[in-house]
Motif scaffolding. Sequence first.
Motif, PDB file in Angstrom:
ATOM      1  N   ASP A  90      15.356  -5.285  11.247  1.00 39.70           N
ATOM      2  CA  ASP A  90      14.439  -4.284  10.676  1.00 39.70           C
ATOM      3  C   ASP A  90      15.226  -3.221   9.901  1.00 39.70           C
TER       4      ASP A  90
ATOM      5  N   TRP B 269       7.429  -0.535   0.919  1.00 41.31           N
ATOM      6  CA  TRP B 269       7.201  -0.772   2.349  1.00 41.31           C
ATOM      7  C   TRP B 269       5.752  -1.138   2.605  1.00 41.31           C
ATOM      8  N   MET B 270       4.825  -0.416   1.957  1.00 43.90           N
ATOM      9  CA  MET B 270       3.405  -0.717   2.110  1.00 43.90           C
ATOM     10  C   MET B 270       3.088  -2.128   1.632  1.00 43.90           C
TER      11      MET B 270
ATOM     12  N   CYS C 178       4.441  -4.665   4.139  1.00 45.31           N
ATOM     13  CA  CYS C 178       3.581  -4.747   5.322  1.00 45.31           C
ATOM     14  C   CYS C 178       2.280  -5.472   5.006  1.00 45.31           C
TER      15      CYS C 178
ATOM     16  N   VAL D 139       2.850  -9.220   4.966  1.00 40.00           N
ATOM     17  CA  VAL D 139       2.928  -9.750   6.333  1.00 40.00           C
ATOM     18  C   VAL D 139       1.539  -9.861   6.937  1.00 40.00           C
ATOM     19  N   GLU D 140       0.716  -8.849   6.714  1.00 37.70           N
ATOM     20  CA  GLU D 140      -0.643  -8.856   7.271  1.00 37.70           C
ATOM     21  C   GLU D 140      -1.484  -9.947   6.633  1.00 37.70           C
TER      22      GLU D 140
ATOM     23  N   THR E 204      -1.559   3.273   8.953  1.00 37.39           N
ATOM     24  CA  THR E 204      -0.885   2.483   9.994  1.00 37.39           C
ATOM     25  C   THR E 204       0.513   2.071   9.554  1.00 37.39           C
ATOM     26  N   ALA E 205       0.621   1.621   8.281  1.00 41.25           N
ATOM     27  CA  ALA E 205       1.919   1.182   7.765  1.00 41.25           C
ATOM     28  C   ALA E 205       2.900   2.348   7.685  1.00 41.25           C
TER      29      ALA E 205
ATOM     30  N   THR F 298       4.656   2.801  10.911  1.00 40.27           N
ATOM     31  CA  THR F 298       5.746   1.832  11.109  1.00 40.27           C
ATOM     32  C   THR F 298       6.985   2.217  10.302  1.00 40.27           C
ATOM     33  N   LEU F 299       6.768   2.782   9.105  1.00 39.76           N
ATOM     34  CA  LEU F 299       7.901   3.232   8.297  1.00 39.76           C
ATOM     35  C   LEU F 299       8.623   4.397   8.980  1.00 39.76           C
TER      36      LEU F 299
END
Length: 957
Positions: A312, A343-344, A347, A350-351, A374-375, A378-379
């Motif tokens: 990560d 990053w968004m 993510c 992946v989703e 939400t993303a 995580t960042l």
Amino acid sequence: MIGETTRLPPAFVRTGEKGARLMPKGKGSDAVGKLEEGIDGWLVGIAAREAEWEETGERPRPVLTVMDSDVGMGKSYTAALKIAATVRSIPECYTERKKGKGGSAQEIKGHARVPFVVTTPSHALSHQFADDISKSHPEVDLGYYEGKMRAGCLRPADLGDLAQAGISSHNLCEAWSDEEDDSGGKVKVLNRCQHYFQCPVQKMRAMFNRDPFGRGIWKDGYLHHDLADKFEGGISEYPDILFTVHAMASIQAHPDLVKRPRAVVVDESVTANLLNEGVFPLSTLSSPSRETVRLTKAERAKGLSPEGLMADYAALAKLAAAALMKANARKDVCAVESLVDEWMLGCARVECRRRNRFDTDAPKLAADKLFRKTALETLKDALKLAKRIAWQAATSEAKYGPDSTSEEIKELCSQPKSKEAVLEWRFWKIIEERIELVYESEDWPARAKEVRIALSDDKVEVSWRGEFTWQHADILMLDASVSLDLLACCFPHHDIEYVDATLYGVGEEMPQFVHAHPGMSMSNTSLVPPASASTEAFDKAARAVFTLKNCIDSLVLMHPYGQVLIASSKKVEENVLNNYTLAANSSTALRDLGLYTPATWQERRLEIEHYGNLRGKNNYKFAEAVILVGKMEPPEDSIRRLARAAYYDQPEQADDERAPADGDWSNPKCAEKIRLRMRDGTFMETVQWTYRNKYERAIHKSLREEELIQAAGRARAAQRDPLDTSTWPHIHIIGNVFPDKFVYDTFVHVNDLSRGAALFDAACANGGVLWPEAVIDTGLAVCAGGDADRRRKTGSDWLTRRGFTKDTVPPGWAKVDVRTNCGRPTGCFVWLPSLTDGETPESKAEASMRKAGKDILSVRLILSTPVPERVVADMSATRLSVEERDAARLAAMDEARDIVRREQGGIEDIGESGFNALCRFAIERVMLCRKVGLPEISAGEIPTPPDPEDVESQIPF
């Protein structure tokens, strides 16, 4: 002053107020009175804000009072006396202490004794400040807050090893560890050094952690009632005034009374300790290879693996590298916001895959507000992980403790550490702050781009501003070189009040003579080229060094009795001036006159210092002359990064960008026209290079011109008699930077100044006396014919151009009219240091003229400008002895012979003096190459580009 014959660099004399000669008027007491009023006003303001706090229950916004006063006006001494008087008359102030952790203490407000904090650039200046108070107010208690080594750590060897390795020493004193209890569970246990309760460091910290209301000692947010009894010998009472250094001004982990004082006095500028910059390789992000992270208890409970966390981290680092490169290519892109967008999008991809949807749907999902929220969490978690990994690579606190042996600590310190890890941690911290401001705060950033991180070639640039330790305290800043623009950036929590207590502010001038010597920059690059420079660059540097030393010869000989201070950059001091001795001819002449011996003259009268190491020093307050060589010139990249640290949270309109002189908007520099005030009331207009950005200009000026002013101020001209010019110091500036705060007496080109030593040699050879015909006879000037009138006219013109006129002579000279049987009197100029006991200028001139075969009818003294009496300064020799430097020069002669042979073409034409000059030039080149390690130069090597500061062509407006 030795006059000029060489054309000056682009400079123009402008008419000023006719007959307005700029001289001191003896009104220095007005400036001192204004200084005292300003300090009194600050102390009254503290009391007023304390009363308001007590009445309203809310602490008023603190005030930063900037006291602008000339160097040497005694601002530190005055402030010391007034603070001591305040402490004696009003020992207590209104203060408060919040609740302690775990209910260990209740909130309390009231009057108690809280110390003043005085911070200075060095411990030596702190002791000097304290001595001033002790002499006038011995009843006031004084104390020092120092680092562990100075405070007396009982494990100095281990502390030194940790400091040298760049590892925090916190765990050397105490550290928490997990140990098993009787039931097999884990409990936190605090381990302390075996010397903890005997250690002077811990006693000092405990003293400054005392509760001002007498309830115990604060430690880690808890109030301990019995901790003082555990220390061997007990804990002393804390002082009324505590002294520390600027290095502590950006550290937050201080004892309670140090961090929350009654008020703070800052002696000299502290902004340099708050503005920081650095670079690390882009490969640190694009190809991350950090040590595997250590899992926390919570991470182990979740089943996370170190390998997964490192993956990560690597993904985030590569995204950050890509964002930096994108922002570098497009000036309208913010690196942080580009990182967030990528990053968004990642993510979202992946989703989409988790939902069995196409990647083409990812941009739409990344724009969804709920998903972005939400993303973003995580960042933020990923950034915390990245900071943790970088900090782990930078420190090793968890790998040792108070119980570690010296061998274990040495082993730890011998392991290679990542030098750029701290900068990487700061990089992630800046990104975290920007994200919080843009996406989670109601306030909007002052700038569209995050300027504190940037990419330059393959280096990541990082800039940051430290938080001032005493951000909630009233501050008195005693600074003779203040920049209000920088203060406004570095002290955002304070209202700033400015008090002008300068001599100029009360219509007064500084009692000093200032002489400018333009023509060469005397920069680091021009005097000490890098080892990779070409042979041509080294030849040019050797000629510059040769010229500089001749200039210093001339100036030192102009002030033969008094103390002389030479200031330069550290690089020039170490590589050029550290082996300075007078030229051979001048040394011999002075020895013949009894003025020059290694024991009594060279080491005790002449001292060399570097810029940045002179603030506050009183060693040179009796100096007759201060010679300023070049300037303090930090790299252009460093100035840019420091400016970013200052202005990153200021609106872009405040930058006050100027247009470039050459139309190239990528060029950060521009030409600035300045007007220098001359003693006769006129102005000298010239140009200097500066920066287009206002904040870069402020930093550049503070590091360049203000250091020149500080160095000149070591002579303490403000303390000289303004009505007695014989007591004034002479300030000589050799270079191309001339502060506009000075009043200038003369402008003399370095080429003419460098030839000045020959004048003294000729005078000594002629018995200490010169007259027009003697100028020709000694070879100072050449006359084409043998006609007596022509010889007299040529010699007279030569003397006039060097300041020897019918009504003026340079310092240290006297003019005597000697009438002979030839008619009109002859003007003889006598060098006063050549006079022996019982001799007068008249007798000296008469004796020399009679020796030359003249019949003397009368002798009359016209004027004399004696040099001040010699002041022997008590200073230790910090350089090589004269014998060692002479030996080094003799050793260099062998290496110089080849150079002389190679360049001795036309040796018969240049004469003996020219040959001696050629030998000296060869020696300078050899010794310069020895310093920097001249490599083998291959044919066709590209020379190093010149420093823009060395460009001596005219700058068009």
